[in-house]
Write a protein that holds these residues in place. Structure first.
Motif, PDB file in Angstrom:
ATOM      1  N   LEU A 252      19.365  -4.203 -21.400  1.00  0.00           N
ATOM      2  CA  LEU A 252      20.610  -3.442 -21.287  1.00  0.00           C
ATOM      3  C   LEU A 252      21.092  -2.940 -22.646  1.00  0.00           C
ATOM      4  O   LEU A 252      21.564  -1.801 -22.775  1.00  0.00           O
ATOM      5  CB  LEU A 252      21.697  -4.290 -20.620  1.00  0.00           C
ATOM      6  N   LYS A 253      20.973  -3.763 -23.669  1.00  0.00           N
ATOM      7  CA  LYS A 253      21.353  -3.346 -25.027  1.00  0.00           C
ATOM      8  C   LYS A 253      20.551  -2.131 -25.463  1.00  0.00           C
ATOM      9  O   LYS A 253      21.075  -1.218 -26.103  1.00  0.00           O
ATOM     10  CB  LYS A 253      21.149  -4.487 -26.025  1.00  0.00           C
ATOM     11  N   ALA A 254      19.263  -2.127 -25.128  1.00  0.00           N
ATOM     12  CA  ALA A 254      18.421  -0.973 -25.479  1.00  0.00           C
ATOM     13  C   ALA A 254      18.949   0.285 -24.804  1.00  0.00           C
ATOM     14  O   ALA A 254      19.017   1.354 -25.422  1.00  0.00           O
ATOM     15  CB  ALA A 254      16.971  -1.243 -25.072  1.00  0.00           C
TER      16      ALA A 254
ATOM     17  N   CYS B 229      21.795   9.433 -19.261  1.00  0.00           N
ATOM     18  CA  CYS B 229      21.258   8.321 -18.469  1.00  0.00           C
ATOM     19  C   CYS B 229      19.734   8.301 -18.519  1.00  0.00           C
ATOM     20  O   CYS B 229      19.123   7.224 -18.469  1.00  0.00           O
ATOM     21  CB  CYS B 229      21.752   8.412 -17.026  1.00  0.00           C
ATOM     22  N   SER B 230      19.123   9.461 -18.626  1.00  0.00           N
ATOM     23  CA  SER B 230      17.663   9.513 -18.753  1.00  0.00           C
ATOM     24  C   SER B 230      17.218   8.872 -20.063  1.00  0.00           C
ATOM     25  O   SER B 230      16.239   8.116 -20.090  1.00  0.00           O
ATOM     26  CB  SER B 230      17.176  10.962 -18.673  1.00  0.00           C
ATOM     27  N   ALA B 231      17.937   9.158 -21.142  1.00  0.00           N
ATOM     28  CA  ALA B 231      17.608   8.548 -22.432  1.00  0.00           C
ATOM     29  C   ALA B 231      17.802   7.035 -22.370  1.00  0.00           C
ATOM     30  O   ALA B 231      16.971   6.269 -22.882  1.00  0.00           O
ATOM     31  CB  ALA B 231      18.470   9.157 -23.542  1.00  0.00           C
ATOM     32  N   ALA B 232      18.873   6.589 -21.728  1.00  0.00           N
ATOM     33  CA  ALA B 232      19.116   5.148 -21.585  1.00  0.00           C
ATOM     34  C   ALA B 232      17.995   4.500 -20.772  1.00  0.00           C
ATOM     35  O   ALA B 232      17.508   3.417 -21.115  1.00  0.00           O
ATOM     36  CB  ALA B 232      20.474   4.898 -20.925  1.00  0.00           C
ATOM     37  N   SER B 233      17.558   5.181 -19.712  1.00  0.00           N
ATOM     38  CA  SER B 233      16.482   4.647 -18.871  1.00  0.00           C
ATOM     39  C   SER B 233      15.188   4.510 -19.656  1.00  0.00           C
ATOM     40  O   SER B 233      14.494   3.491 -19.551  1.00  0.00           O
ATOM     41  CB  SER B 233      16.251   5.557 -17.659  1.00  0.00           C
TER      42      SER B 233
ATOM     43  N   LEU C 270      11.089   1.072 -22.395  1.00  0.00           N
ATOM     44  CA  LEU C 270      10.373   0.661 -23.603  1.00  0.00           C
ATOM     45  C   LEU C 270      10.735  -0.764 -24.008  1.00  0.00           C
ATOM     46  O   LEU C 270       9.864  -1.538 -24.411  1.00  0.00           O
ATOM     47  CB  LEU C 270      10.645   1.637 -24.748  1.00  0.00           C
ATOM     48  N   ALA C 271      12.002  -1.118 -23.876  1.00  0.00           N
ATOM     49  CA  ALA C 271      12.418  -2.483 -24.204  1.00  0.00           C
ATOM     50  C   ALA C 271      11.769  -3.488 -23.253  1.00  0.00           C
ATOM     51  O   ALA C 271      11.297  -4.543 -23.686  1.00  0.00           O
ATOM     52  CB  ALA C 271      13.943  -2.605 -24.142  1.00  0.00           C
ATOM     53  N   ALA C 272      11.737  -3.161 -21.966  1.00  0.00           N
ATOM     54  CA  ALA C 272      11.100  -4.057 -20.993  1.00  0.00           C
ATOM     55  C   ALA C 272       9.634  -4.266 -21.356  1.00  0.00           C
ATOM     56  O   ALA C 272       9.130  -5.398 -21.346  1.00  0.00           O
ATOM     57  CB  ALA C 272      11.229  -3.485 -19.580  1.00  0.00           C
ATOM     58  N   HIS C 273       8.960  -3.190 -21.713  1.00  0.00           N
ATOM     59  CA  HIS C 273       7.549  -3.279 -22.117  1.00  0.00           C
ATOM     60  C   HIS C 273       7.402  -4.177 -23.341  1.00  0.00           C
ATOM     61  O   HIS C 273       6.550  -5.067 -23.379  1.00  0.00           O
ATOM     62  CB  HIS C 273       7.019  -1.877 -22.385  1.00  0.00           C
TER      63      HIS C 273
END
Length: 154
Positions: free
Chosen positions: A30-32, A95-99, A104-107
Motif C-alpha cells: 500500500l505504501k508503494a 490510480c494506474s500509476a499506484a497500481s 512492482l512492490a508485490a513482486h
C-alpha cells in the motif's frame, strides 16, 4: 531487487498460496501505491483491502476475468475519487500509476499479483460498489507511508 530487474521480471500471477499475507507486507504494498505520482500531488486513490473469502468468491463470480480470486487470501481494490477538486478526471492515470507501483512492490516482496481491470465497465463498477458499500463518487478502477492511509478493510 533493483528497479530494472523488478520491471523486467514482473509477471501476472494467477495461482496463489492460500496462506494469509502478513499485514506488514500488505502495508508495504500500500505504501508503494501511495507513493506513486499523481496530478498536482492530489492522490485521489482509495484502497480497499479484501481478505474475506466470501467476498473474494463473490467478486470472482461477478468479474469474468477474476476467477483466480477464489484462491487468493487477499486482494486490493484500487478506487479513484471523482471529487478530486484540482485535476478532475486525472484519477484514472493516478490510480494506474499506484497500481503499477503496487504490482512492482508485490513482486519485490515475493508475492504473486495480477491487475484485473474494472473501469470503465459500468455494470462491474456498480456490482462492486454495491457488494463493498463504496460511495457513489468513488470509482472502482482496478478488482498504500503516510499515516493517513486511506484504506478500508473487507
Amino acid at each position: 531487487m533493483e528497479t530494472m530487474d523488478a520491471i523486467l521480471t514482473r509477471r501476472s500471477i494467477r495461482k496463489y498460496s492460500p496462506d494469509p499475507v502478513n499485514r506488514d507486507v500488505i502495508e508495504n504494498v500500500l505504501k508503494a501505491g501511495m507513493n506513486a505520482p499523481s496530478a498536482g500531488d492530489e492522490q485521489p486513490w482509495h484502497f480497499v483491502i479484501i481478505d474475506q473469502h466470501d467476498l473474494l468468491e463473490k467478486i470472482s463470480e461477478l468479474h469474468p476475468y477474476a476467477k483466480m480470486l477464489k484462491g487468493t487470501p487477499t486482494a486490493v481494490l484500487v478506487c479513484g475519487d471523482q471529487h478530486a477538486p484540482k485535476y478532475k478526471d486525472f484519477w484514472i492515470q493516478d490510480c494506474s500509476a499506484a497500481s503499477q507501483n503496487m504490482l512492482l512492490a508485490a513482486h519485490d516482496l515475493g508475492l504473486g499479483a495480477v491487475w484485473i481491470g474494472v473501469y470503465p465497465v459500468e455494470k462491474m463498477i456498480q456490482e462492486l460498489r454495491d457488494l463493498l458499500n463504496i460511495p457513489a463518487h468513488i470509482t472502482d478502477s482496478v478488482p498504500k507511508s503516510s499515516d493517513e492511509c486511506k484504506t478500508q478493510n473487507h
